[in-house]
Design an enzyme around this catalytic site. Sequence first.
Site, PDB file in Angstrom:
ATOM      1  N   LYS A 183     -49.478  50.416  19.525  1.00 37.83           N
ATOM      2  CA  LYS A 183     -50.486  51.424  19.164  1.00 37.83           C
ATOM      3  C   LYS A 183     -51.169  51.998  20.413  1.00 37.83           C
ATOM      4  CE  LYS A 183     -54.655  50.226  17.661  1.00 37.83           C
ATOM      5  NZ  LYS A 183     -55.984  50.767  17.395  1.00 37.83           N
ATOM      6  N   LYS A 197     -57.629  52.096  23.252  1.00 31.22           N
ATOM      7  CA  LYS A 197     -58.579  52.213  24.365  1.00 31.22           C
ATOM      8  C   LYS A 197     -58.412  51.058  25.340  1.00 31.22           C
ATOM      9  CE  LYS A 197     -62.294  53.591  21.298  1.00 31.22           C
ATOM     10  NZ  LYS A 197     -62.290  52.510  20.294  1.00 31.22           N
ATOM     11  N   LYS A 250     -55.738  40.722  19.369  1.00 30.42           N
ATOM     12  CA  LYS A 250     -56.754  40.878  20.422  1.00 30.42           C
ATOM     13  C   LYS A 250     -57.083  39.552  21.096  1.00 30.42           C
ATOM     14  CE  LYS A 250     -58.768  45.242  19.273  1.00 30.42           C
ATOM     15  NZ  LYS A 250     -59.912  46.088  19.085  1.00 30.42           N
TER      16      LYS A 250
HETATM   17  N1  AQP Z   1     -53.469  54.723  17.770  1.00 32.74           N
HETATM   18  C1  AQP Z   1     -54.169  55.138  16.725  1.00 32.74           C
HETATM   19  N2  AQP Z   1     -53.627  55.992  15.834  1.00 32.74           N
HETATM   20  C2  AQP Z   1     -54.337  56.440  14.759  1.00 32.74           C
HETATM   21  N3  AQP Z   1     -55.619  56.056  14.531  1.00 32.74           N
HETATM   22  C3  AQP Z   1     -56.194  55.205  15.402  1.00 32.74           C
HETATM   23  N4  AQP Z   1     -57.418  54.657  15.460  1.00 32.74           N
HETATM   24  C4  AQP Z   1     -57.489  53.864  16.546  1.00 32.74           C
HETATM   25  N5  AQP Z   1     -56.346  53.876  17.220  1.00 32.74           N
HETATM   26  C5  AQP Z   1     -55.504  54.710  16.531  1.00 32.74           C
HETATM   27  C6  AQP Z   1     -58.485  54.914  14.498  1.00 32.74           C
HETATM   28  O1  AQP Z   1     -59.628  55.352  15.211  1.00 32.74           O
HETATM   29  C7  AQP Z   1     -60.800  54.891  14.544  1.00 32.74           C
HETATM   30  C8  AQP Z   1     -61.729  54.231  15.499  1.00 32.74           C
HETATM   31  O2  AQP Z   1     -61.144  53.082  16.059  1.00 32.74           O
HETATM   32  P1  AQP Z   1     -62.076  52.028  16.777  1.00 32.74           P
HETATM   33  O3  AQP Z   1     -62.801  52.665  17.887  1.00 32.74           O
HETATM   34  O4  AQP Z   1     -62.932  51.362  15.782  1.00 32.74           O
HETATM   35  O5  AQP Z   1     -61.166  50.917  17.358  1.00 32.74           O
HETATM   36  P2  AQP Z   1     -59.691  50.516  17.187  1.00 32.74           P
HETATM   37  O6  AQP Z   1     -59.144  50.824  15.855  1.00 32.74           O
HETATM   38  O7  AQP Z   1     -59.589  49.088  17.604  1.00 32.74           O
HETATM   39  O8  AQP Z   1     -59.085  51.515  18.241  1.00 32.74           O
HETATM   40  P3  AQP Z   1     -58.616  51.314  19.691  1.00 32.74           P
HETATM   41  O9  AQP Z   1     -58.566  52.614  20.333  1.00 32.74           O
HETATM   42  O10 AQP Z   1     -57.376  50.502  19.707  1.00 32.74           O
HETATM   43  O11 AQP Z   1     -59.782  50.535  20.400  1.00 32.74           O
HETATM   44  P4  AQP Z   1     -59.812  49.141  21.104  1.00 32.74           P
HETATM   45  O12 AQP Z   1     -58.716  49.149  22.110  1.00 32.74           O
HETATM   46  O13 AQP Z   1     -61.184  49.091  21.695  1.00 32.74           O
HETATM   47  O14 AQP Z   1     -59.607  48.129  20.040  1.00 32.74           O
HETATM   48  C9  AQP Z   1     -60.327  53.966  13.412  1.00 32.74           C
HETATM   49  O15 AQP Z   1     -60.349  54.699  12.206  1.00 32.74           O
HETATM   50  C10 AQP Z   1     -58.917  53.635  13.801  1.00 32.74           C
HETATM   51  O16 AQP Z   1     -58.105  53.377  12.669  1.00 32.74           O
END
Ligand code: AQP
Length: 332
Positions: A194, A197, A111
Amino acid sequence: MNRIFSGMQPTRQLHLGNYLGALRNWVALQNEYECIFCVVDLHALTIAQEPEVLRNNIREVAAAYIAAGIDPDKNILFNQSFVSGHAELGWILSCHTPLGWLNRMTQFKEKAGKHRDMANLGLYSYPVLMAADILLYKATHVPVGEDQKQHLELARDIAGAFNRHYDTEFFPLPEPQILGEATRVMSLRDGTKKMSKSDESEYSRINMTDDADTIAQKIRKAKTDPEPLPDTLEDLEKRPEADNLVTIYAALSGETREQAIQRFAGAQFSQFKTALLDAAVAHLAPITQRMNELLADKAEIDRLLRKGGERAEAIASRHLAEVKDIIGLLRP
Ligand code: AQP
């Protein structure tokens, strides 16, 4: 006692990865465990936020939880900033966390990218706050997607370090629960990245608020390769985009990847994508509709979050008082 804690960041709209990797598993687990589901809004501050957008995203994530099937009466559902103990325990635990442990966290490296010196301190210490979120409730289990495995291991290490330092067994070592067929959903534009968001491309992900036409467009445009689908998992795994789409199909239709690959062996992507988008729309449309209904009454969402926050606060303040006694702080 077994207790679950898990959360999602209200950074932007939730996507299919959040749903299949975590939220859907929470819905199944709520019948077996005492569950605390949190909208982790303090974590969202690690990236720049517009106040009004953040407020709405918090409500939208809460609505997504409920629309997906989380019962706000049976479980505790609240937003993290309601309970100040998260930040307070976060500080205490940060004083028990060697920098070397944080330096190993791959998510920070990804990140922060090339401009690591410009990344904010919150992004760096995020995993300590996440440990505090879990340990504040002495949660024993944490259902997450695979990307959070390293942070969960750190939470266990921090809990262990605290327990050893004070010669106590106060904190349980929380177990990750990485469940289902789609533990790591990948981008629709690049099967090695992955689904996230924060990806700049809207076409990289299916949002939980996408309508049927948008889902169809995104799936039709999803990157594939020129070959028909293979008939073994071994061959599928050599083709990241195909593997990702088959995994999503399997998770949505309740099949194993093995069953899905048998069903579509030799099929062209055009045929497979039609089945995939039908499955995605059938699964997500009722959730999206329910979310929109819930979001029409913001005051009711705020009321539910407040009610959940009061229940969370009752547990958190008790545990925080015990932590203060253990470490030698005087209590008011
Ligand atoms: N691609 C994914 N596949 C499976 N699980 C996923 N999770 C996130 N992306 C995937 C799971 O969703 C939960 C919440 O995630 P988060 O909102 O805490 O943030 P993150 O893991 O950092 O997810 P993002 O979507 O990639 O958000 P950004 O871009 O804001 O960092 C967690 O249980 C995560 O494992």
